[in-house]
Design an enzyme around this catalytic site. Structure first.
Site, PDB file in Angstrom:
ATOM      1  N   THR A  13      35.511  40.873  47.891  1.00  0.00           N
ATOM      2  CA  THR A  13      36.362  39.966  47.098  1.00  0.00           C
ATOM      3  C   THR A  13      37.629  40.668  46.614  1.00  0.00           C
ATOM      4  OG1 THR A  13      34.285  39.025  46.350  1.00  0.00           O
ATOM      5  CG2 THR A  13      36.239  38.368  45.137  1.00  0.00           C
ATOM      6  N   ALA A  43      37.959  50.805  55.400  1.00  0.00           N
ATOM      7  CA  ALA A  43      36.599  51.130  55.850  1.00  0.00           C
ATOM      8  C   ALA A  43      35.664  50.054  55.318  1.00  0.00           C
ATOM      9  CB  ALA A  43      36.170  52.497  55.333  1.00  0.00           C
ATOM     10  N   GLY A 134      38.765  43.191  34.217  1.00  0.00           N
ATOM     11  CA  GLY A 134      39.496  42.634  35.363  1.00  0.00           C
ATOM     12  C   GLY A 134      41.003  42.728  35.236  1.00  0.00           C
ATOM     13  N   GLY A 187      31.670  33.823  42.236  1.00  0.00           N
ATOM     14  CA  GLY A 187      32.021  35.227  42.482  1.00  0.00           C
ATOM     15  C   GLY A 187      32.215  36.059  41.219  1.00  0.00           C
ATOM     16  N   LYS A 205      31.582  48.980  30.807  1.00  0.00           N
ATOM     17  CA  LYS A 205      32.997  48.855  30.449  1.00  0.00           C
ATOM     18  C   LYS A 205      33.253  49.381  29.041  1.00  0.00           C
ATOM     19  CE  LYS A 205      33.183  44.754  33.383  1.00  0.00           C
ATOM     20  NZ  LYS A 205      32.927  43.308  33.376  1.00  0.00           N
TER      21      LYS A 205
HETATM   22  N1  HSE Z   1      30.266  40.704  36.741  1.00  0.00           N
HETATM   23  C1  HSE Z   1      31.459  41.009  36.034  1.00  0.00           C
HETATM   24  C2  HSE Z   1      31.674  39.920  34.994  1.00  0.00           C
HETATM   25  C3  HSE Z   1      32.619  41.091  36.998  1.00  0.00           C
HETATM   26  O1  HSE Z   1      30.959  38.916  35.018  1.00  0.00           O
HETATM   27  O2  HSE Z   1      32.505  40.073  34.134  1.00  0.00           O
HETATM   28  C4  HSE Z   1      33.743  41.924  36.548  1.00  0.00           C
HETATM   29  O3  HSE Z   1      33.401  43.213  36.198  1.00  0.00           O
END
Ligand code: HSE
Length: 436
Positions: A13, A43, A134, A187, A205
């Site tokens: 993605t 790759a 993100g 996603g 995080k």
């Molecule tokens: N799985 C993570 C979320 C994706 O839902 O925030 C981004 O790190």
């Protein structure tokens, strides 16, 4: 000047998002970076499939080892995720004097100290804006924009999947399972969605943010994690009646006793902006001593939002790779030899307010017994209400909000309360934060 040459490890993605942004915004990116940024090699396990997507000038291989060893690459972008084989490949790339851009929070939370030390030794950069929240440039904001401040605390919605689930459950009454399926289809969710639900992804995080905020080494083992799997619809409803929303928050705080690092469902007052963050969106609240409270909001997952951060890192590396390594912004905001170990506080040492839900027999003296035990343990009640029992029902729910209390005292009090014959089920406890 010749374009800087990029190799992508992984073409899922975020890899495709990165390819697409670099293609679409090529001209503007070049004007900003001072030279072109070109993907020259990818790759990926299914090389044949990738070849049908990318332009003819890009070499596609199924050998990541070959890519990290390739002489024709300046920056390796690691988008495989997880620790194995990502750790070995990143270390190999660094060993080959390549700069690295990664969106891999698990890798940095668990192996970050080793990876940054290796990069420091050879004078290359490891950029990781995409690893946290993100598309929100929170690393840049913390590391540079807020660099004048002594950071006091950070509280963030940093897992989009769990925020999406909580929002949908509250708004539509849909079941946990059906909303999780939607999140996976869109996603947002991790390969193993338990990482989202159990708070592990948020803790990865938060661990990175904690280190950058306080100048401490990265220490994922110190994180307390509690997910959203056990939240009941009743608690979401009762919290609303009291003027709160329940959010999965990552909270890290520097107190006079040490550093708190915790992820758990939290009652947030409805009037805080953070309480209105819905769906897969992320938001991070940072309290600095000079600036006060600042809030960063945006999409925390998805192809192009995360790729937006990856490409920003590529531009940063392109601009600064010829600079003296000692004059670059340090990986963890503080100079590597200035990171200090502070004491880490366990969850029992945390001081916060609480929401309790107690299923009790509806008869005289029940509340008095509970209030006495709370008082014995220095826990002061802030607000309470009792659900109206239905016709003929002889039990009910008591909902209590407390003032700040030490978690160790709360554990002791709840242990005693649960032994009362009139308390009919384990007490539900959710932490509450005012975020002022
Ligand atoms: N799985 C993570 C979320 C994706 O839902 O925030 C981004 O790190």
């Amino acid at each position: 000047m010749k374009p800087i040459r990029v190799g992508l490890l992984g073409f899922g993605t975020v890899g495709r998002g990165t390819y697409e942004i670099l293609r679409r915004n090529q001209e503007e990116i070049q004007r900003r970076a001072g030279r072109g940024i070109e993907i020259v090699k990818i790759a990926v396990r299914d090389a044949a499939r990738a070849r049908t997507v990318v332009g003819a000038g890009i070499e596609v291989t199924d050998s990541p080892e070959q890519l990290v060893g390739s002489a024709g690459i300046d920056i390796v972008v690691e988008l495989i995720g997880g620790c194995d084989p990502a750790r070995a490949l990143v270390l190999e790339a660094i060993g080959n004097h390549k700069h690295v851009v990664t969106a891999n929070k698990a890798l940095l939370a668990v192996h970050g100290n080793e990876i940054f030390a290796a990069a420091h030794r050879v004078g290359v950069m490891v950029a990781f804006e995409g690893a946290v929240a993100g598309g929100i440039p929170i690393i840049k904001a913390l590391r540079e924009g807020l660099t004048a401040n002594r950071i006091e605390w950070i509280a963030g919605i940093i897992n989009g999947t769990s925020n999406f689930i909580l929002s949908q459950m509250r708004a539509t009454g849909a079941s946990f399972e059906s909303v999780l399926e939607q999140a996976q289809a869109l996603g947002y969710a991790e390969a193993d969605p338990r990482f989202d639900i159990d708070g592990v992804d948020a803790a990865h995080k938060l661990t990175i943010l904690c280190s950058i905020a306080f100048g401490v080494p990265i220490r994922f083992e110190a994180a307390y994690m509690e997910g959203i799997g056990k939240l009941a619809a009743a608690d979401i409803r009762y919290a609303e009646q009291l003027g709160y929303r329940i959010k999965l928050l990552g909270i890290t705080k520097r107190t006079s006793h040490g550093v708190e690092l915790r992820v758990h469902p939290t009652l947030v007052p409805m009037q805080r902006l953070l309480a209105s963050v819905e769906g897969p969106m992320n938001a991070v609240l940072v309290k600095g001593d000079a600036v006060g409270t600042t809030l960063y909001y945006g999409p925390g997952a998805g192809a192009e939002p995360t790729a937006s951060a990856v490409v920003a890192d590529l531009v940063d590396v392109t601009r600064t790779h010829t600079a003296d390594p000692d004059n670059r912004v340090p990986h963890l905001a503080f100079q590597p030899d200035a990171l200090v170990n502070l004491p880490w506080l366990g969850i029992e040492d945390t001081v916060t307010s609480y929401y309790f839900r107690m299923r009790v027999a509806d008869r005289p003296g029940v509340l008095a017994d509970i209030a006495r035990i709370l008082a014995d343990h220095r826990i002061s009640i802030d607000a309470m209400f009792q659900r109206e029992p239905s016709e003929g029902e002889n039990q009910t729910d008591i909902i209590l909000l407390t003032h700040e209390a030490l978690e160790r005292d709360v554990n002791a009090a709840l242990g005693r309360i649960e032994t009362l014959p009139t308390v009919l089920a384990p007490v539900i406890r959710i932490r509450q934060e005012e975020l002022l």
